[in-house]
Each structure stands twice: as structure tokens, then as C-alpha cells.
Design a protein around this motif. Structure first.
Motif, PDB file in Angstrom:
ATOM      1  N   ALA A   4     -11.095  17.197  89.253  1.00  0.00           N
ATOM      2  CA  ALA A   4      -9.890  16.685  89.786  1.00  0.00           C
ATOM      3  C   ALA A   4      -9.459  17.552  91.337  1.00  0.00           C
ATOM      4  O   ALA A   4      -9.327  16.958  92.128  1.00  0.00           O
ATOM      5  CB  ALA A   4      -8.509  16.818  88.853  1.00  0.00           C
ATOM      6  N   GLU A   5      -9.971  18.978  90.938  1.00  0.00           N
ATOM      7  CA  GLU A   5      -9.517  19.969  92.145  1.00  0.00           C
ATOM      8  C   GLU A   5     -10.541  19.594  93.160  1.00  0.00           C
ATOM      9  O   GLU A   5     -10.309  19.705  94.323  1.00  0.00           O
ATOM     10  CB  GLU A   5      -9.582  21.360  91.519  1.00  0.00           C
ATOM     11  N   LEU A   6     -11.884  19.554  92.666  1.00  0.00           N
ATOM     12  CA  LEU A   6     -12.936  19.201  93.819  1.00  0.00           C
ATOM     13  C   LEU A   6     -12.612  17.935  94.693  1.00  0.00           C
ATOM     14  O   LEU A   6     -12.671  17.806  95.771  1.00  0.00           O
ATOM     15  CB  LEU A   6     -14.263  19.041  93.064  1.00  0.00           C
ATOM     16  N   PHE A   7     -12.107  16.798  93.915  1.00  0.00           N
ATOM     17  CA  PHE A   7     -12.015  15.679  94.614  1.00  0.00           C
ATOM     18  C   PHE A   7     -10.905  15.708  95.399  1.00  0.00           C
ATOM     19  O   PHE A   7     -10.945  15.461  96.661  1.00  0.00           O
ATOM     20  CB  PHE A   7     -11.411  14.687  93.447  1.00  0.00           C
ATOM     21  N   LEU A   8      -9.670  16.466  94.954  1.00  0.00           N
ATOM     22  CA  LEU A   8      -8.354  16.688  95.998  1.00  0.00           C
ATOM     23  C   LEU A   8      -8.631  17.469  97.011  1.00  0.00           C
ATOM     24  O   LEU A   8      -8.484  17.164  98.288  1.00  0.00           O
ATOM     25  CB  LEU A   8      -7.521  17.391  95.150  1.00  0.00           C
ATOM     26  N   GLU A   9      -9.648  18.303  97.078  1.00  0.00           N
ATOM     27  CA  GLU A   9     -10.070  19.365  98.242  1.00  0.00           C
ATOM     28  C   GLU A   9     -10.908  18.582  99.234  1.00  0.00           C
ATOM     29  O   GLU A   9     -10.725  18.768 100.280  1.00  0.00           O
ATOM     30  CB  GLU A   9     -11.098  20.446  97.750  1.00  0.00           C
ATOM     31  N   GLN A  10     -11.740  17.530  98.749  1.00  0.00           N
ATOM     32  CA  GLN A  10     -12.605  16.836  99.674  1.00  0.00           C
ATOM     33  C   GLN A  10     -11.860  15.551 100.191  1.00  0.00           C
ATOM     34  O   GLN A  10     -11.899  15.395 101.370  1.00  0.00           O
ATOM     35  CB  GLN A  10     -13.821  15.924  98.770  1.00  0.00           C
ATOM     36  N   ILE A  11     -10.709  15.198  99.466  1.00  0.00           N
ATOM     37  CA  ILE A  11      -9.875  14.237 100.259  1.00  0.00           C
ATOM     38  C   ILE A  11      -8.926  14.948 101.381  1.00  0.00           C
ATOM     39  O   ILE A  11      -8.753  14.605 102.369  1.00  0.00           O
ATOM     40  CB  ILE A  11      -8.713  13.768  99.071  1.00  0.00           C
ATOM     41  N   ARG A  29     -28.215  16.546  97.385  1.00  0.00           N
ATOM     42  CA  ARG A  29     -28.028  15.832  96.124  1.00  0.00           C
ATOM     43  C   ARG A  29     -28.338  16.588  94.947  1.00  0.00           C
ATOM     44  O   ARG A  29     -27.928  16.825  93.722  1.00  0.00           O
ATOM     45  CB  ARG A  29     -28.656  14.549  96.254  1.00  0.00           C
ATOM     46  N   PHE A  30     -29.500  17.582  94.989  1.00  0.00           N
ATOM     47  CA  PHE A  30     -29.918  18.396  93.963  1.00  0.00           C
ATOM     48  C   PHE A  30     -28.785  19.190  93.655  1.00  0.00           C
ATOM     49  O   PHE A  30     -28.612  19.442  92.329  1.00  0.00           O
ATOM     50  CB  PHE A  30     -31.431  19.114  94.472  1.00  0.00           C
ATOM     51  N   MET A  31     -28.343  19.879  94.522  1.00  0.00           N
ATOM     52  CA  MET A  31     -27.004  20.782  94.184  1.00  0.00           C
ATOM     53  C   MET A  31     -26.101  20.156  93.378  1.00  0.00           C
ATOM     54  O   MET A  31     -25.524  20.836  92.347  1.00  0.00           O
ATOM     55  CB  MET A  31     -26.428  21.500  95.347  1.00  0.00           C
ATOM     56  N   GLU A  32     -25.679  18.959  93.950  1.00  0.00           N
ATOM     57  CA  GLU A  32     -24.539  18.318  93.017  1.00  0.00           C
ATOM     58  C   GLU A  32     -24.921  17.858  91.597  1.00  0.00           C
ATOM     59  O   GLU A  32     -24.326  18.166  90.846  1.00  0.00           O
ATOM     60  CB  GLU A  32     -24.137  16.963  93.859  1.00  0.00           C
ATOM     61  N   ASN A  33     -26.335  17.588  91.657  1.00  0.00           N
ATOM     62  CA  ASN A  33     -26.857  17.083  90.221  1.00  0.00           C
ATOM     63  C   ASN A  33     -26.825  18.340  89.375  1.00  0.00           C
ATOM     64  O   ASN A  33     -26.365  18.373  88.153  1.00  0.00           O
ATOM     65  CB  ASN A  33     -28.066  16.181  90.256  1.00  0.00           C
ATOM     66  N   ASN A  34     -27.201  19.474  89.720  1.00  0.00           N
ATOM     67  CA  ASN A  34     -27.383  20.639  89.235  1.00  0.00           C
ATOM     68  C   ASN A  34     -25.976  20.999  88.696  1.00  0.00           C
ATOM     69  O   ASN A  34     -25.618  21.405  87.376  1.00  0.00           O
ATOM     70  CB  ASN A  34     -27.862  21.701  89.964  1.00  0.00           C
ATOM     71  N   VAL A  35     -25.003  21.131  89.546  1.00  0.00           N
ATOM     72  CA  VAL A  35     -23.522  21.458  89.140  1.00  0.00           C
ATOM     73  C   VAL A  35     -22.920  20.386  88.169  1.00  0.00           C
ATOM     74  O   VAL A  35     -22.412  20.900  87.060  1.00  0.00           O
ATOM     75  CB  VAL A  35     -22.585  21.234  90.333  1.00  0.00           C
ATOM     76  N   LEU A  36     -23.327  18.968  88.243  1.00  0.00           N
ATOM     77  CA  LEU A  36     -22.817  18.091  87.167  1.00  0.00           C
ATOM     78  C   LEU A  36     -23.469  18.393  85.723  1.00  0.00           C
ATOM     79  O   LEU A  36     -22.936  18.201  84.849  1.00  0.00           O
ATOM     80  CB  LEU A  36     -23.215  16.780  87.649  1.00  0.00           C
ATOM     81  N   ASN A  37     -24.824  18.749  85.989  1.00  0.00           N
ATOM     82  CA  ASN A  37     -25.447  19.251  84.615  1.00  0.00           C
ATOM     83  C   ASN A  37     -24.779  20.333  84.037  1.00  0.00           C
ATOM     84  O   ASN A  37     -24.650  20.484  82.770  1.00  0.00           O
ATOM     85  CB  ASN A  37     -26.949  19.413  84.876  1.00  0.00           C
ATOM     86  N   GLU A  38     -24.644  21.474  84.770  1.00  0.00           N
ATOM     87  CA  GLU A  38     -23.857  22.590  84.204  1.00  0.00           C
ATOM     88  C   GLU A  38     -22.624  22.154  83.618  1.00  0.00           C
ATOM     89  O   GLU A  38     -22.133  22.802  82.666  1.00  0.00           O
ATOM     90  CB  GLU A  38     -23.741  23.588  85.448  1.00  0.00           C
ATOM     91  N   MET A  39     -21.882  21.132  84.203  1.00  0.00           N
ATOM     92  CA  MET A  39     -20.556  21.007  83.640  1.00  0.00           C
ATOM     93  C   MET A  39     -20.400  20.269  82.493  1.00  0.00           C
ATOM     94  O   MET A  39     -19.404  20.252  81.779  1.00  0.00           O
ATOM     95  CB  MET A  39     -19.598  20.149  84.829  1.00  0.00           C
ATOM     96  N   ASP A  40     -21.468  19.745  82.221  1.00  0.00           N
ATOM     97  CA  ASP A  40     -21.735  19.009  80.558  1.00  0.00           C
ATOM     98  C   ASP A  40     -21.383  20.143  79.522  1.00  0.00           C
ATOM     99  O   ASP A  40     -21.136  19.776  78.584  1.00  0.00           O
ATOM    100  CB  ASP A  40     -23.081  18.337  80.555  1.00  0.00           C
ATOM    101  N   ARG A  41     -21.748  21.238  80.153  1.00  0.00           N
ATOM    102  CA  ARG A  41     -21.537  22.516  78.831  1.00  0.00           C
ATOM    103  C   ARG A  41     -20.004  23.098  78.870  1.00  0.00           C
ATOM    104  O   ARG A  41     -19.678  23.928  78.218  1.00  0.00           O
ATOM    105  CB  ARG A  41     -22.458  23.610  79.223  1.00  0.00           C
ATOM    106  N   VAL A  42     -19.345  22.772  79.783  1.00  0.00           N
ATOM    107  CA  VAL A  42     -17.807  23.007  79.916  1.00  0.00           C
ATOM    108  C   VAL A  42     -16.804  22.304  79.205  1.00  0.00           C
ATOM    109  O   VAL A  42     -17.125  21.060  78.843  1.00  0.00           O
ATOM    110  CB  VAL A  42     -17.433  22.966  81.398  1.00  0.00           C
ATOM    111  N   ASP A  43     -16.126  23.285  78.764  1.00  0.00           N
ATOM    112  CA  ASP A  43     -14.907  22.156  77.993  1.00  0.00           C
ATOM    113  C   ASP A  43     -14.401  21.009  78.699  1.00  0.00           C
ATOM    114  O   ASP A  43     -14.140  21.130  79.777  1.00  0.00           O
ATOM    115  CB  ASP A  43     -13.628  23.149  77.967  1.00  0.00           C
ATOM    116  N   PRO A  44     -14.385  19.833  77.928  1.00  0.00           N
ATOM    117  CA  PRO A  44     -14.016  18.507  78.722  1.00  0.00           C
ATOM    118  C   PRO A  44     -12.744  18.593  79.461  1.00  0.00           C
ATOM    119  O   PRO A  44     -12.486  18.191  80.577  1.00  0.00           O
ATOM    120  CB  PRO A  44     -14.095  17.487  77.486  1.00  0.00           C
ATOM    121  N   ASN A  45     -11.732  19.473  78.863  1.00  0.00           N
ATOM    122  CA  ASN A  45     -10.265  19.541  79.627  1.00  0.00           C
ATOM    123  C   ASN A  45     -10.582  20.279  80.907  1.00  0.00           C
ATOM    124  O   ASN A  45     -10.168  19.743  82.031  1.00  0.00           O
ATOM    125  CB  ASN A  45      -9.357  19.799  78.730  1.00  0.00           C
ATOM    126  N   LEU A  46     -11.519  21.313  80.913  1.00  0.00           N
ATOM    127  CA  LEU A  46     -11.512  22.326  82.106  1.00  0.00           C
ATOM    128  C   LEU A  46     -12.396  21.276  82.919  1.00  0.00           C
ATOM    129  O   LEU A  46     -12.301  21.443  84.337  1.00  0.00           O
ATOM    130  CB  LEU A  46     -12.294  23.400  81.502  1.00  0.00           C
TER     131      LEU A  46
END
Length: 67
Positions: A24-31, A1-18
Motif C-alpha cells: 500500500a505504501e509503495l502504491f501510494l508513493e507511486q501515485i 522487471r527482474f527487480m520487481e519480480n525479485n522484490v515480490l518473491n522476497e515479499m512472499d516470506r514477509v508477514d502478510p499484514n506487513l
């Protein structure tokens, strides 16, 4: 969970479209991974019913590689 939260926190700094595209890509890979696992598990069940040791061993190795 820590790693997931860390990744999500880092993603707040990424361009919203990216960010949306990456999520979406991570979701599709998991599916796809879950779908492949379920198909392999079905084949493992069939190999057990047929008492096909060779197929069972190959399929369990394939399943391990997905984990």
C-alpha cells in the motif's frame, strides 16, 4: 522487471499484514510521484507558452529529480 519480480518473491516470506502495508505504501508513493510529475508537466507547458526560460529550466530540473 527482474527487480520487481525479485522484490515480490522476497515479499512472499514477509508477514502478510506487513506485506499488505508495504505494498500500500509503495502504491501510494507511486501515485504521489505520478501526480507531482503531471503537475510539473503542466507548469512546463505553461512556461513554454509564456516563453519563460528560467521557469522552464527550473521545472525540468525538478522533473529530472523525480525520475
Amino acid at each position: 522487471r527482474f527487480m520487481e519480480n525479485n522484490v515480490l518473491n522476497e515479499m512472499d516470506r514477509v508477514d502478510p499484514n506487513l506485506r499488505d502495508e508495504m505494498l500500500a505504501e509503495l502504491f501510494l508513493e507511486q501515485i504521489m510521484k505520478n501526480f507531482k510529475k503531471s503537475k510539473i508537466l503542466e507548469k512546463i507547458d505553461q512556461s513554454l507558452k509564456k516563453k519563460d526560460k528560467k521557469a522552464f529550466l527550473l521545472l525540468t530540473e525538478e522533473l529530472k529529480s523525480l525520475s
